[in-house]
Write an enzyme that holds these catalytic residues in place. Sequence first.
Site, PDB file in Angstrom:
ATOM      1  N   ASP A 113      -1.908  -2.680   0.066  1.00 43.27           N
ATOM      2  CA  ASP A 113      -1.830  -3.249   1.419  1.00 43.27           C
ATOM      3  C   ASP A 113      -2.839  -4.355   1.711  1.00 43.27           C
ATOM      4  O   ASP A 113      -2.622  -5.173   2.596  1.00 43.27           O
ATOM      5  CB  ASP A 113      -1.918  -2.147   2.487  1.00 43.27           C
ATOM      6  CG  ASP A 113      -3.295  -1.485   2.566  1.00 43.27           C
ATOM      7  OD1 ASP A 113      -4.065  -1.577   1.589  1.00 43.27           O
ATOM      8  OD2 ASP A 113      -3.591  -0.858   3.602  1.00 43.27           O
ATOM      9  N   GLU A 158      -4.413   5.340  -6.900  1.00 48.15           N
ATOM     10  CA  GLU A 158      -3.057   5.697  -6.511  1.00 48.15           C
ATOM     11  C   GLU A 158      -1.985   5.222  -7.477  1.00 48.15           C
ATOM     12  O   GLU A 158      -0.990   4.624  -7.064  1.00 48.15           O
ATOM     13  CB  GLU A 158      -2.765   5.200  -5.088  1.00 48.15           C
ATOM     14  CG  GLU A 158      -3.660   5.857  -4.064  1.00 48.15           C
ATOM     15  CD  GLU A 158      -3.279   5.525  -2.613  1.00 48.15           C
ATOM     16  OE1 GLU A 158      -2.515   4.573  -2.401  1.00 48.15           O
ATOM     17  OE2 GLU A 158      -3.760   6.244  -1.718  1.00 48.15           O
ATOM     18  N   TYR A 198      -3.458  12.077   3.406  1.00 47.62           N
ATOM     19  CA  TYR A 198      -3.220  11.656   4.788  1.00 47.62           C
ATOM     20  C   TYR A 198      -2.248  12.578   5.521  1.00 47.62           C
ATOM     21  O   TYR A 198      -1.474  12.118   6.346  1.00 47.62           O
ATOM     22  CB  TYR A 198      -2.668  10.224   4.805  1.00 47.62           C
ATOM     23  CG  TYR A 198      -3.656   9.168   4.337  1.00 47.62           C
ATOM     24  CD1 TYR A 198      -4.456   8.483   5.239  1.00 47.62           C
ATOM     25  CD2 TYR A 198      -3.769   8.843   2.985  1.00 47.62           C
ATOM     26  CE1 TYR A 198      -5.347   7.507   4.818  1.00 47.62           C
ATOM     27  CE2 TYR A 198      -4.663   7.868   2.548  1.00 47.62           C
ATOM     28  CZ  TYR A 198      -5.448   7.202   3.472  1.00 47.62           C
ATOM     29  OH  TYR A 198      -6.326   6.235   3.048  1.00 47.62           O
ATOM     30  N   GLU A 239     -10.013   9.299  -0.025  1.00 50.26           N
ATOM     31  CA  GLU A 239      -9.459   8.634   1.158  1.00 50.26           C
ATOM     32  C   GLU A 239      -8.894   9.687   2.087  1.00 50.26           C
ATOM     33  O   GLU A 239      -8.171  10.591   1.648  1.00 50.26           O
ATOM     34  CB  GLU A 239      -8.306   7.669   0.803  1.00 50.26           C
ATOM     35  CG  GLU A 239      -8.718   6.381   0.142  1.00 50.26           C
ATOM     36  CD  GLU A 239      -7.530   5.400  -0.057  1.00 50.26           C
ATOM     37  OE1 GLU A 239      -6.486   5.570   0.608  1.00 50.26           O
ATOM     38  OE2 GLU A 239      -7.675   4.491  -0.883  1.00 50.26           O
TER      39      GLU A 239
HETATM   40  C1  E9O Z   1      -4.639   3.043  -0.498  1.00 47.27           C
HETATM   41  C2  E9O Z   1      -5.312   2.169   0.516  1.00 47.27           C
HETATM   42  O1  E9O Z   1      -5.621   0.940  -0.088  1.00 47.27           O
HETATM   43  N1  E9O Z   1      -4.167   4.262   0.119  1.00 47.27           N
HETATM   44  C3  E9O Z   1      -3.277   4.042   1.257  1.00 47.27           C
HETATM   45  C4  E9O Z   1      -4.076   3.298   2.338  1.00 47.27           C
HETATM   46  C5  E9O Z   1      -3.317   3.070   3.647  1.00 47.27           C
HETATM   47  O2  E9O Z   1      -3.920   3.214   4.706  1.00 47.27           O
HETATM   48  C6  E9O Z   1      -4.443   1.961   1.749  1.00 47.27           C
HETATM   49  O3  E9O Z   1      -5.086   1.135   2.658  1.00 47.27           O
HETATM   50  O4  E9O Z   1      -2.153   2.719   3.610  1.00 47.27           O
HETATM   51  C7  E9O Z   1      -2.634   5.292   1.721  1.00 47.27           C
HETATM   52  C8  E9O Z   1      -1.466   5.664   0.866  1.00 47.27           C
HETATM   53  C9  E9O Z   1      -0.652   6.724   1.509  1.00 47.27           C
HETATM   54  C10 E9O Z   1       0.592   7.015   0.738  1.00 47.27           C
HETATM   55  C11 E9O Z   1       1.502   7.892   1.518  1.00 47.27           C
HETATM   56  C12 E9O Z   1       2.650   8.352   0.692  1.00 47.27           C
HETATM   57  C13 E9O Z   1       3.424   9.394   1.388  1.00 47.27           C
HETATM   58  C14 E9O Z   1       4.401  10.025   0.433  1.00 47.27           C
HETATM   59  C15 E9O Z   1       4.504  11.466   0.581  1.00 47.27           C
END
Ligand code: E9O
Length: 595
Positions: A160, A401, A465, A501
Amino acid sequence: DIGLFPQRNNHRNTLDLSGIWKFKVDSLHVGEKESWFNGLSKAQSIAVPGSYNEQLNGIRDYLDLVWYETETYIPKEWKDQNIFIRVGSAVYHAKVWVNGKPVGYHEGGHLPFVFSVNDHVKWNEKNRITIQIENEMRVDRVPTGNSNGAFSSFPSANYDFFPYSGLNRPVWLYTTPKKAYIKDITVIPNYQGTTGSLDVKVEQVGNAKKGTVIVSGDGKEYTQEITFKDQLANAKISIPNVKLWDLENPFLYNVKVVLKDSDIIDSYELETGIRTVSVNNKSVLLNGKPVYLKGFGKHEDFPVIGRGQTNPVMIKDFELMKWTGANSVRTSHYPYDEEFYRTADKIGFLIIDEIPNVGMFFDDSDQNIETRQRISSNMLKEMYTRDKNHPSVISWSVANEPSPFAKFGAGKETDKPVVVGKQKLSELISIIKKLDSTRPALYVSVMGGPESWLGISDYIAMNRYYGWYTNVGNIKEGVRIMKEELEKTYAKYNKPIIITEFGADAQAGMHSDQPEMFTEEYQKEFIKQYLDLTDSKDYVTGMHVWNFADFKTGQGIIRFGGFNYKGVFTRDRRPKASAHFLRERWNDKTNKKNY
Ligand code: E9O
């Protein structure tokens, strides 16, 4: 090649080329044909270091070819020296010319590269330095772009954060002696009881017979003569009543290496600390004692400057992290500017150092998978070479990730992308562990990814998350799932776990009486409930909030205004409610996790 960080002393010199350079967009790809390396005509002005995207009108999303040029005299005192050019970071692919002659190219952002320019420099007249850069989003790059992956954004990347481009860090000219010079120094610290040791490995270019290693800092000097064989030499310095490097007292020793025949030929000094890092089944250990990692994932990100090196912001960020009570940070999602590590060494801050391997996936052509693997392993070697002597660096992260599939998901154990992914990630971990047996290594896992991958890390790193990306709006249910996963994972692997995270977007100034998504209250409550849960788990060795500050993203429907608002500080570094909350929580001495 990376080379030692440029240094000025009796035998070496440096010239920082930061300033206003010429800049020209080459959207038609005519620059090389038209020999733009012989001089950029009708160029614009641009600041180096600094991403170009927000400096000039109309090129925010332009990621194709651009050209940079600067001119400089070279001091005549440099005539009998080796001269190198060192680019701190060029995102993503760079070609360099000096006085119209090609001197080299480099692939990958966020890591330095060095070329010899001895054969091309001119005396008594200006030297022209030209750097061509492009940052196309491509699937055969690290990190990957245009993969049709999980993040639907423009520019189209598989991550992102905004793909800020250009010369993000300083460009230097520097010299080393011609006769022979110190090419590399590797210092491995250790201690037994009250006696410290530094294993110092020196590599030279040339044929100096001997050298000296001098360690100082505690008011005494420890000296050892070294003799070279095949351009390599070793010293083992013993230090009685050692002062260890730790969070309370980040004591630094000065290591000076001298190369000599009858006279001194070259010398180089660096600062390092004596400390050990290890892992047991519950904690990361610093000097044998459990250390609870409190801190953040971050970005190098600031308005206008983009990902450009900005020392005032870097210093401010450490101040604010300390203000919250944090003791550690992950350089998500790429190695940061070298001054960041030098500062962490001095103030006593712990770093998980990460290569730019973000959003990797394995349901792709074999050729793309192999290409990305080759680039990633190069990046690991480059990061190790650059950062190995920093006591602040306590772990290496080989990926953030990764997922079997471009679109996330765990798949079945037997699915090819699950099998191949595990093998490739394990390979990256073994590459870095072969280079460095003194630091744990890990990869950072995404929620919903394969459980079978988690065990390949020395300690398990999870980005989670529940209560934001899933269980939307329902923190309580999210935390329940988090608890289940933690317990299951620990039971299976018996390894410490860090949540690398967790967090929620909050628009500063948006409030609600009952926590509601995007308010400061919701973000605070999310962080609080995760901390309440993990405080009760003695195998959780760290909690890193995502993110330290709001940061620029590509455009997408979940990125209002082009930002990720998971910062506990705003992008201009003002605290949201959760920053104040963390400050209380992480400074609370009655909390048993704050050891
Ligand atoms: C990487 C980070 O650079 N992790 C992301 C962060 C975000 O806020 C990003 O800024 O988007 C979160 C990844 C969440 C993945 C959710 C997947 C759900 C599938 C079950």
